[in-house]
Design a protein around this motif. Sequence first.
Motif, short mmCIF file in Angstrom:
data_model
loop_
_atom_site.label_atom_id
_atom_site.label_comp_id
_atom_site.label_asym_id
_atom_site.label_seq_id
_atom_site.Cartn_x
_atom_site.Cartn_y
_atom_site.Cartn_z
N ARG A 1 17.80 -10.61 1.04
CA ARG A 1 17.15 -9.41 1.57
C ARG A 1 15.82 -9.14 0.83
NH1 ARG A 1 22.23 -5.46 1.60
NH2 ARG A 1 23.26 -6.12 3.53
N LYS B 1 11.34 7.13 1.18
CA LYS B 1 11.40 5.69 0.89
C LYS B 1 10.20 5.32 0.05
CE LYS B 1 13.72 4.49 5.26
NZ LYS B 1 13.57 3.85 6.58
N LEU C 1 21.39 -2.70 -6.20
CA LEU C 1 22.73 -3.20 -5.86
C LEU C 1 23.12 -4.36 -6.76
CD1 LEU C 1 22.87 -3.20 -1.95
CD2 LEU C 1 24.52 -2.13 -3.49
N SER D 1 22.05 3.24 15.22
CA SER D 1 20.66 2.74 15.20
C SER D 1 19.65 3.73 15.77
CB SER D 1 20.57 1.41 15.94
OG SER D 1 20.94 1.61 17.29
N ASP E 1 25.98 -1.08 1.93
CA ASP E 1 26.48 -1.83 0.76
C ASP E 1 26.52 -0.94 -0.48
OD1 ASP E 1 26.84 -4.06 2.27
OD2 ASP E 1 25.04 -5.11 1.56
N VAL E 2 25.45 -0.12 -0.67
CA VAL E 2 25.41 0.78 -1.83
C VAL E 2 26.59 1.74 -1.79
CG1 VAL E 2 24.13 2.67 -2.93
CG2 VAL E 2 22.90 0.65 -2.11
N PRO F 1 19.55 2.98 -5.29
CA PRO F 1 20.96 3.36 -5.10
C PRO F 1 21.29 4.66 -5.85
CG PRO F 1 20.82 1.02 -5.54
CD PRO F 1 19.43 1.57 -5.71
N ASP G 1 16.94 2.68 12.48
CA ASP G 1 16.74 1.63 13.49
C ASP G 1 16.50 0.27 12.85
OD1 ASP G 1 14.30 2.43 12.48
OD2 ASP G 1 13.20 1.93 14.31
N ASN G 2 16.29 0.24 11.54
CA ASN G 2 16.10 -1.05 10.86
C ASN G 2 17.45 -1.53 10.34
OD1 ASN G 2 15.57 -3.03 8.83
ND2 ASN G 2 13.45 -2.31 8.76
N PRO G 3 17.96 -2.65 10.88
CA PRO G 3 19.31 -3.11 10.49
C PRO G 3 19.41 -3.45 9.00
CG PRO G 3 18.26 -4.65 12.03
CD PRO G 3 17.34 -3.48 11.92
N ALA G 4 18.31 -3.98 8.42
CA ALA G 4 18.37 -4.36 6.99
C ALA G 4 18.57 -3.13 6.12
CB ALA G 4 17.08 -5.08 6.61
N VAL G 5 17.88 -2.03 6.49
CA VAL G 5 18.04 -0.78 5.73
C VAL G 5 19.46 -0.26 5.88
CG1 VAL G 5 17.27 1.62 5.49
CG2 VAL G 5 15.60 -0.19 5.92
N ARG G 6 19.97 -0.26 7.13
CA ARG G 6 21.35 0.22 7.37
C ARG G 6 22.35 -0.57 6.51
NH1 ARG G 6 20.26 -0.02 13.08
NH2 ARG G 6 21.63 -1.83 13.25
N GLU G 7 22.21 -1.92 6.52
CA GLU G 7 23.14 -2.78 5.78
C GLU G 7 23.06 -2.50 4.28
OE1 GLU G 7 25.47 -4.72 6.86
OE2 GLU G 7 24.95 -4.38 8.97
N THR G 8 21.85 -2.35 3.80
CA THR G 8 21.66 -2.14 2.36
C THR G 8 22.29 -0.81 1.92
OG1 THR G 8 19.62 -3.42 2.38
CG2 THR G 8 19.93 -1.92 0.53
#
Lengths: 568, 118
Positions: free
Chosen positions: A387, B104, A367, B34, B21-22, B108, B11-18
């Motif tokens: 992050r 995983k 990103l 989630s 964003d991409v 991106p 269920d991992n919010p950091a992964v969802r956010e990332t």
Amino acid sequence: MGMLATKFTFSVAYSVIETLGSILPALIAAALVQLFVLNRFPKKWAALGLTVGILSMHFQGMSALSLYPAPSYSVYFLVISVLAAFMGSWVFLTVLYYGALQSTLNRALVRVRAGAILAILVCTVHYSAVYAMNILPETVCLTDAEVFPEHGLEYIVTASSFLIVLVAGGVSVLDSARIKHRIELLSLAERKAVTLANEITQSLRESEERYSLVVKLSTDALWDWDLTTGVLTVSSSRYKKSNQQYASGEQAFAEWAYFVHPEDRASTLEFLRKQGVEEWLEIRFVDTPDKSARWVRLSKGYVFREGRPVRQVGSLKDIDAYKKAELALQSALKAEKEVSALRARLVATASHEFRTPLTLIQSNAGLLRRMLAKGSDPEKSLKYCTRIENAVAQLVHVTETVLMLGPRTNSSQKGSVASVNLDNLTLEIVDDICSQGGYASRKVLVCLDGQGFNVAVDPFLLRQILSNIIENALKYSADSSAVKVYLIARMDEIKWVVVDKGIGIPAHSLSSLFQPFHRAPNVRELPGTGLGLALVKELVYSLGGVVSLDSEEGSGTTVIVRIPKRGA
Amino acid sequence: MQSDYILIVDDNPAVRETVSDVLELEGFDVHQASDGAQALALIRTNQYRLVFCDISMPEMTGLELLEQLQSSSTRPPIYMLSAMTERDTIATALSLGAAGYVTKPFSPEDLLEVLGKH
């Protein structure tokens, strides 16, 4: 000769035909005696035949006189004569039979004895019969005197008697060789039979001695159950019931069942009753004063007659040491398998857990690169960098915890034991946690009862344990909620109790809570690896202690750590 | 008309956010869920161009979500995003109707390549 010795008041003569006819029953009787000696005729019938033969010979001889008027007889003496004939025949045959089994010297004596008995027998019959006769004074002999005049008969009879003696002597000498051989055969057979009987008796005695010795030397019990009569014999040195007999197997079991572990009684009874599949069974015996169970092995086999089992023979062997070693080995193997499975799962899950922070690092780096290509946005760049940093921190944490959970060497297990004041250490740990940014505003109530003592403990391990538990309590409870930490030092153990009024743990998650990477469903939104409690458990265990947890979803959680107390 | 909405389920919010964003950087509209149950509700009420879905999640896993949607004629293409790399899991997901499987860690570019196909 007897008749010739008798002097009558009248002259006597004998009818030739009748006299010769009287020899016939004597020959028949002699033939029967011979058959008896050869074991081909029963004794009672031979005796009867001899009796009849002697009586016939006598009375036919008397008849040859043709007395007139015919003499009357005294019944009394007649009966005596008949009885004497039968009893004498019986004794004669008996002596003759046993004489055949004697040695050569004895055999001659037996012949003399038998001959004497026969002589007495014939004389007794003759004279008692003659005595029974009532001869009147006017009695005369009607036989033609010209045929066998008185003196002519005397010569013939005397000559015949000597001839008989000579023939008998000759036959006896000639026969002796044959009889000797026969007797030798009989003696040999007898000696062989005696030797065989002695050998069998000796063998039986030795078997009995061996059996007794085996029972005496072993700690086992042996049983012999006659299935046709039901009689059971149990020999045992261990159970002090030497050759105890029971009317039936069931009766014996009723007595012995008292010693069989209650859980094994049904299978034992079935094993004893049923023939077939199982030929041995391992059960527990409770026969010691302290009521501890000992393992024994029952083995059995059957003796068959015509394809049908008639005896059950079995043994009871003490296998306690072997069985306990086997069970300990099985238990150790099971534990080892569980540990191996856990480690395999740990590695698999660890690899899974590494991939999530790596995803965050890779994606956020991507990103950053894409955003820099499109034009800088400091705010977003900062977010992506944060992050990445968080993901790196998570990776470090997962790595360190997995390394701590993995197999440790003895030296690292022992760690660095130091003399520690528990009150101070607990307070330091709580202070350290509360001085971190996230929990600075949180309230932690500490109740110390370490009694100011110093104890020998690894402070590093203790810090890991308590930090994890207290941080969990803070993480999973509301900011306004206080966490309580109690330290209680007892004579033999030290106990920490950490209580929170947080979100608690669902009941179905409690059982797997101490497994690596397990996270309760109600904390998925909160950061964490699921390794904390697994690590706590492992470290508490390495200190020889135990950790327990009590929780209710929505009400809070209480964690108790106990470790044994060692003086410093 | 094809929807531009993309659903990300993890269920991992950091992964969802990332991931959001991409995708948003590339101009897509992104919805987040989630777990599988939330995702199922969103899929039944919205039309998505694509779904990126994790497997290991509370309440309803990604595989259970696939099962629920098997009989649906209007389901969007679902790509699994998972740290589970076992062949059996991948085969199961594909047999249940997953359009693809991305393991995983991913970049991106991996996600954009998938988007290029739909």
